[in-house]
Scaffold this motif. Structure first.
Motif, PDB file in Angstrom:
ATOM      1  N   ARG A   1      18.983 -59.260 -16.136  1.00  0.00           N
ATOM      2  CA  ARG A   1      19.934 -58.172 -15.818  1.00  0.00           C
ATOM      3  C   ARG A   1      20.146 -58.047 -14.311  1.00  0.00           C
ATOM      4  O   ARG A   1      21.273 -57.881 -13.843  1.00  0.00           O
ATOM      5  CB  ARG A   1      19.439 -56.848 -16.384  1.00  0.00           C
ATOM      6  CG  ARG A   1      19.995 -56.501 -17.734  1.00  0.00           C
ATOM      7  CD  ARG A   1      19.730 -55.060 -18.143  1.00  0.00           C
ATOM      8  NE  ARG A   1      18.383 -54.575 -17.851  1.00  0.00           N
ATOM      9  CZ  ARG A   1      17.322 -54.754 -18.621  1.00  0.00           C
ATOM     10  NH1 ARG A   1      17.432 -55.424 -19.745  1.00  0.00           N
ATOM     11  NH2 ARG A   1      16.153 -54.268 -18.284  1.00  0.00           N
TER      12      ARG A   1
ATOM     13  N   THR B   1      19.789 -60.343 -12.013  1.00  0.00           N
ATOM     14  CA  THR B   1      20.552 -61.503 -11.529  1.00  0.00           C
ATOM     15  C   THR B   1      22.027 -61.338 -11.870  1.00  0.00           C
ATOM     16  O   THR B   1      22.902 -61.557 -11.021  1.00  0.00           O
ATOM     17  CB  THR B   1      19.988 -62.812 -12.114  1.00  0.00           C
ATOM     18  OG1 THR B   1      18.592 -62.905 -11.806  1.00  0.00           O
ATOM     19  CG2 THR B   1      20.718 -64.017 -11.546  1.00  0.00           C
ATOM     20  N   GLU B   2      22.305 -60.915 -13.090  1.00  0.00           N
ATOM     21  CA  GLU B   2      23.700 -60.678 -13.483  1.00  0.00           C
ATOM     22  C   GLU B   2      24.312 -59.574 -12.631  1.00  0.00           C
ATOM     23  O   GLU B   2      25.482 -59.669 -12.225  1.00  0.00           O
ATOM     24  CB  GLU B   2      23.774 -60.334 -14.969  1.00  0.00           C
ATOM     25  CG  GLU B   2      23.446 -61.512 -15.861  1.00  0.00           C
ATOM     26  CD  GLU B   2      23.284 -61.158 -17.332  1.00  0.00           C
ATOM     27  OE1 GLU B   2      23.396 -62.088 -18.157  1.00  0.00           O
ATOM     28  OE2 GLU B   2      23.032 -59.972 -17.662  1.00  0.00           O
ATOM     29  N   GLU B   3      23.542 -58.537 -12.347  1.00  0.00           N
ATOM     30  CA  GLU B   3      24.030 -57.448 -11.495  1.00  0.00           C
ATOM     31  C   GLU B   3      24.328 -57.946 -10.086  1.00  0.00           C
ATOM     32  O   GLU B   3      25.317 -57.546  -9.472  1.00  0.00           O
ATOM     33  CB  GLU B   3      23.003 -56.313 -11.447  1.00  0.00           C
ATOM     34  CG  GLU B   3      23.496 -55.094 -10.685  1.00  0.00           C
ATOM     35  CD  GLU B   3      22.483 -53.960 -10.709  1.00  0.00           C
ATOM     36  OE1 GLU B   3      22.427 -53.242  -9.698  1.00  0.00           O
ATOM     37  OE2 GLU B   3      21.774 -53.793 -11.714  1.00  0.00           O
TER      38      GLU B   3
ATOM     39  N   LYS C   1      27.607 -59.639 -10.129  1.00  0.00           N
ATOM     40  CA  LYS C   1      28.690 -58.645 -10.227  1.00  0.00           C
ATOM     41  C   LYS C   1      28.855 -57.899  -8.905  1.00  0.00           C
ATOM     42  O   LYS C   1      29.969 -57.767  -8.396  1.00  0.00           O
ATOM     43  CB  LYS C   1      28.386 -57.664 -11.361  1.00  0.00           C
ATOM     44  CG  LYS C   1      29.480 -56.668 -11.623  1.00  0.00           C
ATOM     45  CD  LYS C   1      29.130 -55.775 -12.804  1.00  0.00           C
ATOM     46  CE  LYS C   1      30.198 -54.737 -13.018  1.00  0.00           C
ATOM     47  NZ  LYS C   1      29.862 -53.837 -14.120  1.00  0.00           N
TER      48      LYS C   1
ATOM     49  N   LEU D   1      27.351 -68.082 -14.309  1.00  0.00           N
ATOM     50  CA  LEU D   1      25.923 -68.015 -14.578  1.00  0.00           C
ATOM     51  C   LEU D   1      25.674 -68.247 -16.062  1.00  0.00           C
ATOM     52  O   LEU D   1      26.196 -67.533 -16.910  1.00  0.00           O
ATOM     53  CB  LEU D   1      25.373 -66.647 -14.163  1.00  0.00           C
ATOM     54  CG  LEU D   1      23.871 -66.452 -14.317  1.00  0.00           C
ATOM     55  CD1 LEU D   1      23.105 -67.349 -13.343  1.00  0.00           C
ATOM     56  CD2 LEU D   1      23.507 -64.988 -14.092  1.00  0.00           C
TER      57      LEU D   1
ATOM     58  N   VAL E   1      22.550 -68.636 -18.920  1.00  0.00           N
ATOM     59  CA  VAL E   1      21.170 -68.165 -19.046  1.00  0.00           C
ATOM     60  C   VAL E   1      20.528 -68.750 -20.296  1.00  0.00           C
ATOM     61  O   VAL E   1      21.127 -68.721 -21.378  1.00  0.00           O
ATOM     62  CB  VAL E   1      21.118 -66.617 -19.119  1.00  0.00           C
ATOM     63  CG1 VAL E   1      19.681 -66.138 -19.253  1.00  0.00           C
ATOM     64  CG2 VAL E   1      21.789 -65.985 -17.904  1.00  0.00           C
TER      65      VAL E   1
END
Length: 153
Positions: free
Chosen positions: A24, A26-28, A31, A39, A41
């Motif tokens: 989460r 890394t995704e944030e 963003k 990305l 995963v």
């Protein structure tokens, strides 16, 4: 983003991580930083190798331009993934950054002996983690020069 590989399209980054919180974050970071790269995963070492070798459910997966690899993974650990990548002439040039919570010197040494391109210890603070991912992305795709796709053939 245009990468050093001469691509106008986004680069593909494979995150190999089993911790949902780190996924989460890394995704944030992607963003928040408006990172245009894609990305992908996977949550364990077996899936990572399937993705990298384009096997099973990942037969159509793109070859990643960068791998972010945790060491402590289920099924196959990060060292095993690094070893298999290094032994394959078609995949050994893919840059792999070990991104782990381990600060153990032996893990650092083993990772570099297995040809990791870098070793980063995950910060505990979520904001520092996001900042580190943003800097990592900037470094690998804005500063570093990577081999072109044709050089890898």
């Amino acid at each position: 983003m245009t990468s050093e590989r001469g691509r106008a399209e986004p680069c593909d980054i494979l995150l190999v991580e089993d911790n949902p919180g780190d996924i989460r974050l890394t995704e944030e970071a992607f963003k928040t930083g408006r990172i245009a790269n894609t990305l992908h995963v996977v949550e364990d070492g077996v899936k990572a190798l399937d993705f990298l070798f384009q096997r099973n459910e990942y037969a159509d997966a793109p070859q990643p331009d960068l791998v972010l690899l945790d060491l402590n993974l289920p099924r196959k650990n990060g060292d095993e993934v690094l070893k298999e990548l290094h032994e394959d002439p078609d995949r050994r040039r893919i840059p792999v950054i070990v991104l782990t919570s381990s600060e153990a010197e032996m893990d650092v040494v083993n990772s570099y002996e297995l040809c990791a391109s870098g070793y980063l210890t995950k910060p505990v603070d979520p904001n520092e983690f996001i900042d580190m991912i943003l800097e990592l992305e900037r470094f690998w795709f804005s500063i570093m020069r990577l081999p072109s796709d044709t050089a890898l053939d």
